[in-house]
Design an enzyme around this catalytic site. Sequence first.
Site, PDB file in Angstrom:
ATOM      1  N   SER A   1       0.822  -1.217   0.000  1.00  0.00           N
ATOM      2  CA  SER A   1       0.000   0.000   0.000  1.00  0.00           C
ATOM      3  C   SER A   1       0.855   1.264   0.000  1.00  0.00           C
ATOM      4  O   SER A   1       0.414   2.310  -0.490  1.00  0.00           O
ATOM      5  CB  SER A   1      -0.950   0.001   1.194  1.00  0.00           C
TER       6      SER A   1
ATOM      7  N   HIS B   1      -4.064  -5.729  14.601  1.00  0.00           N
ATOM      8  CA  HIS B   1      -5.522  -5.849  14.614  1.00  0.00           C
ATOM      9  C   HIS B   1      -6.076  -6.297  15.960  1.00  0.00           C
ATOM     10  O   HIS B   1      -7.237  -6.723  16.034  1.00  0.00           O
ATOM     11  CB  HIS B   1      -5.975  -6.798  13.506  1.00  0.00           C
TER      12      HIS B   1
END
Length: 242
Positions: free
Chosen positions: A66, A158
Site C-alpha cells: 500500500s 488488529h
Amino acid sequence: MTAAPPPPAQPQAPPQAPPPAETIAAFEAAKGFMPLDEGLALHAAATEAAALGLPLLEIGTYCGRSTILLAAVARDAGLTAVTVDHHRGSEEQQPGWEYHDPELVDPEVKAMDTLPSFRRTLHAAGLEEHVVAVVGRSPRVAALWRSPLGLVFIDGGHTDEHATADYEGWAPHVAPGGLLVIHDVFPDPADGGQAPYRIHQRALESGAFTEISVTGSLRVLRRTGVGSQGAVRGVHSGLTHV
C-alpha cells in the site's frame, strides 16, 4: 405486499484518476494482502487528500504494497509519504499463524523482519525518494509527532490494544478536511476481527469524522469537526480532540 425499500447506498468519494499502469503493476507484484479494488480506493483517497499539501501517513508498512500507492501520489503532488512499522510482523504473521511467511524471517535473529522486503519493493517501484520510513512502534512515534497530516491510513496490528493505540495516537493529527482511512473494517464478526471496526465506530461517534467512501473492508472518513473532548483520552495534538 409492499416491497421492502432498497438498502441505502454506500457513501462514495468523488471519482479520482486511477494510478498509472506501472504503479498498479508494482502494487500487484508486492507482497501484501490488500486487493486491487481497495488499493484503488486508497489511491483515490490519497489523491484527494494531497490537495491539502500535507504529508500522507500510513501505520502498518509490512512489505510496502500500500505504500506504493501513497508514494505515487506523494511524488505527483510534490509531497512526502510517511510509513510507520516496527517490521517484526503483527500477531497473525508470526510462526504458526495464518498469514506467516517464512521468507520474511531473519535467519540470524530468528524473528520476522519485513524491512528488507519493503526496501526492495520501493526500489523496484522507483519510489524511494518520496517516502520516509519510520522504524518503530506506532504509539512511540505518534508521541513525538507534532505536524498535521492530510491523510492517516490505519492498517497496523488488529488487536484492540494496537488498533486503539493507532487511532488515539494518529487521528488527532488529521487536519480539518483531511482523511482518516481504516483497513479491515468488518461489521460482521464472521468476516474478520472487530478491532478495526470498533475504532471506525469510535471515529464516527466522536463527531469529528464523516464517512465518505466504502470499498470492501476499506473505510474513508473526512475530518469535518472537532469531536468530543474525551473521545481520545490524554491525547492532544494542538489541533483538535477526537
